[in-house]
Design a protein around this motif. Structure first.
Motif, PDB file in Angstrom:
ATOM      1  N   LEU A   1      -8.510  86.620 117.853  1.00  0.00           N
ATOM      2  CA  LEU A   1      -7.631  86.961 118.974  1.00  0.00           C
ATOM      3  C   LEU A   1      -7.783  85.963 120.125  1.00  0.00           C
ATOM      4  N   THR A   2      -9.011  85.546 120.388  1.00  0.00           N
ATOM      5  CA  THR A   2      -9.267  84.613 121.485  1.00  0.00           C
ATOM      6  C   THR A   2      -8.535  83.292 121.281  1.00  0.00           C
ATOM      7  N   THR A   3      -8.408  82.844 120.039  1.00  0.00           N
ATOM      8  CA  THR A   3      -7.750  81.550 119.782  1.00  0.00           C
ATOM      9  C   THR A   3      -6.245  81.594 119.978  1.00  0.00           C
ATOM     10  N   THR A   4      -5.681  82.784 120.107  1.00  0.00           N
ATOM     11  CA  THR A   4      -4.225  82.879 120.260  1.00  0.00           C
ATOM     12  C   THR A   4      -3.784  82.728 121.709  1.00  0.00           C
ATOM     13  N   ARG A   5      -4.758  82.537 122.610  1.00  0.00           N
ATOM     14  CA  ARG A   5      -4.445  82.409 124.040  1.00  0.00           C
ATOM     15  C   ARG A   5      -5.204  81.237 124.630  1.00  0.00           C
ATOM     16  N   PRO A   6      -4.695  80.623 125.684  1.00  0.00           N
ATOM     17  CA  PRO A   6      -5.388  79.479 126.276  1.00  0.00           C
ATOM     18  C   PRO A   6      -6.582  79.901 127.123  1.00  0.00           C
ATOM     19  N   GLY A   7      -7.551  78.972 127.251  1.00  0.00           N
ATOM     20  CA  GLY A   7      -8.711  79.222 128.090  1.00  0.00           C
ATOM     21  C   GLY A   7      -9.777  79.998 127.344  1.00  0.00           C
ATOM     22  N   ALA A   8     -10.855  80.314 128.054  1.00  0.00           N
ATOM     23  CA  ALA A   8     -11.981  81.026 127.444  1.00  0.00           C
ATOM     24  C   ALA A   8     -12.041  82.457 127.977  1.00  0.00           C
ATOM     25  N   ILE A   9     -12.573  82.663 129.184  1.00  0.00           N
ATOM     26  CA  ILE A   9     -12.709  84.017 129.725  1.00  0.00           C
ATOM     27  C   ILE A   9     -11.363  84.742 129.825  1.00  0.00           C
ATOM     28  N   PRO A  10     -10.283  84.088 130.281  1.00  0.00           N
ATOM     29  CA  PRO A  10      -9.005  84.806 130.339  1.00  0.00           C
ATOM     30  C   PRO A  10      -8.490  85.254 128.974  1.00  0.00           C
ATOM     31  N   ALA A  11      -8.968  84.622 127.906  1.00  0.00           N
ATOM     32  CA  ALA A  11      -8.474  84.939 126.567  1.00  0.00           C
ATOM     33  C   ALA A  11      -9.277  86.017 125.862  1.00  0.00           C
ATOM     34  N   LEU A  12     -10.396  86.440 126.435  1.00  0.00           N
ATOM     35  CA  LEU A  12     -11.287  87.383 125.749  1.00  0.00           C
ATOM     36  C   LEU A  12     -10.627  88.756 125.614  1.00  0.00           C
ATOM     37  N   PRO A  13     -10.677  89.347 124.424  1.00  0.00           N
ATOM     38  CA  PRO A  13     -10.013  90.640 124.216  1.00  0.00           C
ATOM     39  C   PRO A  13     -10.887  91.830 124.569  1.00  0.00           C
ATOM     40  N   GLY A  14     -10.254  92.979 124.735  1.00  0.00           N
ATOM     41  CA  GLY A  14     -10.965  94.238 124.937  1.00  0.00           C
ATOM     42  C   GLY A  14     -11.172  94.965 123.622  1.00  0.00           C
ATOM     43  N   TRP A  15     -11.970  96.051 123.672  1.00  0.00           N
ATOM     44  CA  TRP A  15     -12.350  96.789 122.463  1.00  0.00           C
ATOM     45  C   TRP A  15     -11.123  97.323 121.717  1.00  0.00           C
ATOM     46  N   ARG A  16     -10.237  98.011 122.430  1.00  0.00           N
ATOM     47  CA  ARG A  16      -9.075  98.609 121.774  1.00  0.00           C
ATOM     48  C   ARG A  16      -8.177  97.545 121.158  1.00  0.00           C
TER      49      ARG A  16
END
Length: 322
Positions: free
Chosen positions: A295-310
């Motif tokens: 999921l993280t690779t589908t968005r730019p950046g590092a911290i802004p791209a981190l997903p939540g549990w749900r």
């Protein structure tokens, strides 16, 4: 709930305006919070755990931005120190079409390198985790701050986790990096290593022999990541493997940090930590971590791209249906 502590660098990633060109040809950048230990603390927090970052930042606007970004992600920044002796570290990044990266770092020195051993407090308790990487194992005060933190965490009964996360441009020569990793490797019970790093770190080309060589000192578990191909968990008593996920990758920055953050979060929810982990439980943790990284690779950046549990659970359920 136990705390996942991370120690090391937090920095500013300057991301390029377009992909597919070398760093010298990038015309403009946008700033994003980064640094592997900071990313991991935020990954844990975004998933609902307690992630705490230990480090030093410059008393500058970039340091302010990093603190605010980590706080917004839910990470505990009460152990972040500030200094006027050096500026916050910067990294300029170029992206290939597949999302892979080229880095140029500005930290000679940077504030993170000036964290001192006497600044490490008695912060750890039994059941906590302490996670670190290799970027700040250079010959600087921060290396000895790591040793102090590891010693205090071990004495308190905390679990030690190590992700070498090799960044050769930060070292004067590759052999210095390799020696530092091999010095700190035996201090950890859990080691995460990628397929791109294994031969460099171990000096062994055969994959299975290289992985076996990592079981030295305190090392009891090795997590071996293979990008989109999946991940493996090796222990002295079992091996578990899970496949990866095929996604449209935008930016791989932070994917490995999201992976280990998700795994550590899952691990510190497990009664007894690493004790009692078997093949089935390991496979479940790997699957969750793989989904978070994808999921993280589908968005730019590092911290802004981190997903939540749900979000991770929904992604896993969708993947199971397809």
């Amino acid at each position: 709930m136990p705390t996942v502590f991370t120690i090391g660098e937090a920095l500013i990633d300057f991301m390029p305006d377009r992909k597919g060109v070398g760093l010298k040809d990038v015309e403009s950048f946008s700033k994003a919070a980064g640094g592997a230990p900071a990313n991991v603390a935020c990954a844990v927090a975004r998933l609902g755990g307690t992630g705490a970052f230990i480090g030093k930042l410059g008393a500058d606007a970039f340091g302010d931005f990093l603190v605010e970004t980590m706080e917004a992600a839910g990470a505990d920044v009460s152990r972040v120190l500030r200094t006027t002796e050096a500026n916050t570290a910067l990294a300029f990044v170029s992206l290939q079409e597949d999302g892979n990266r080229e880095f140029s770092f500005y930290r000679n020195p940077s504030a993170d390198m000036l964290l001192r051993e006497e600044e490490i407090g008695d912060w750890f308790s039994s059941g906590d985790l302490l996670h670190f990487g290799s970027v700040d194992l250079i010959e600087a005060p921060v290396k000895y701050a790591h040793l102090a933190a590891i010693r205090k965490a071990r004495e308190a009964g905390a679990l030690i986790s190590f992700d070498p996360n090799v960044r050769l441009p930060l070292w004067q020569n590759p052999e210095d990096c390799r020696r530092a990793i091999l010095e700190f490797l035996p201090l950890s019970r859990l080691v995460k290593i990628s397929d791109e790093e294994l031969a460099f770190i171990t000096g062994i080309e055969d994959e299975q022999e290289g992985i076996a060589s990592l079981f030295t000192g305190d090392v009891e578990h090795v997590i071996y990541t293979r990008g989109a191909a999946g991940a493996d968990w090796y222990s002295r008593s079992f091996t578990a493997s899970v496949p990866g996920h095929k996604v449209q990758s935008v930016d791989t920055t932070g994917a490995g940090d999201s992976f280990i953050g998700a795994l550590l979060h899952h691990l510190h929810l497990h009664p007894g930590g690493l004790d009692g982990i078997d093949r089935e439980k390991a496979a479940g943790m790997l699957a969750f971590a793989n989904a978070a990284a994808a999921l993280t690779t589908t968005r730019p950046g590092a911290i802004p791209a981190l997903p939540g549990w749900r979000e991770v659970r929904a992604f896993m359920e969708e993947s199971d249906r397809t």
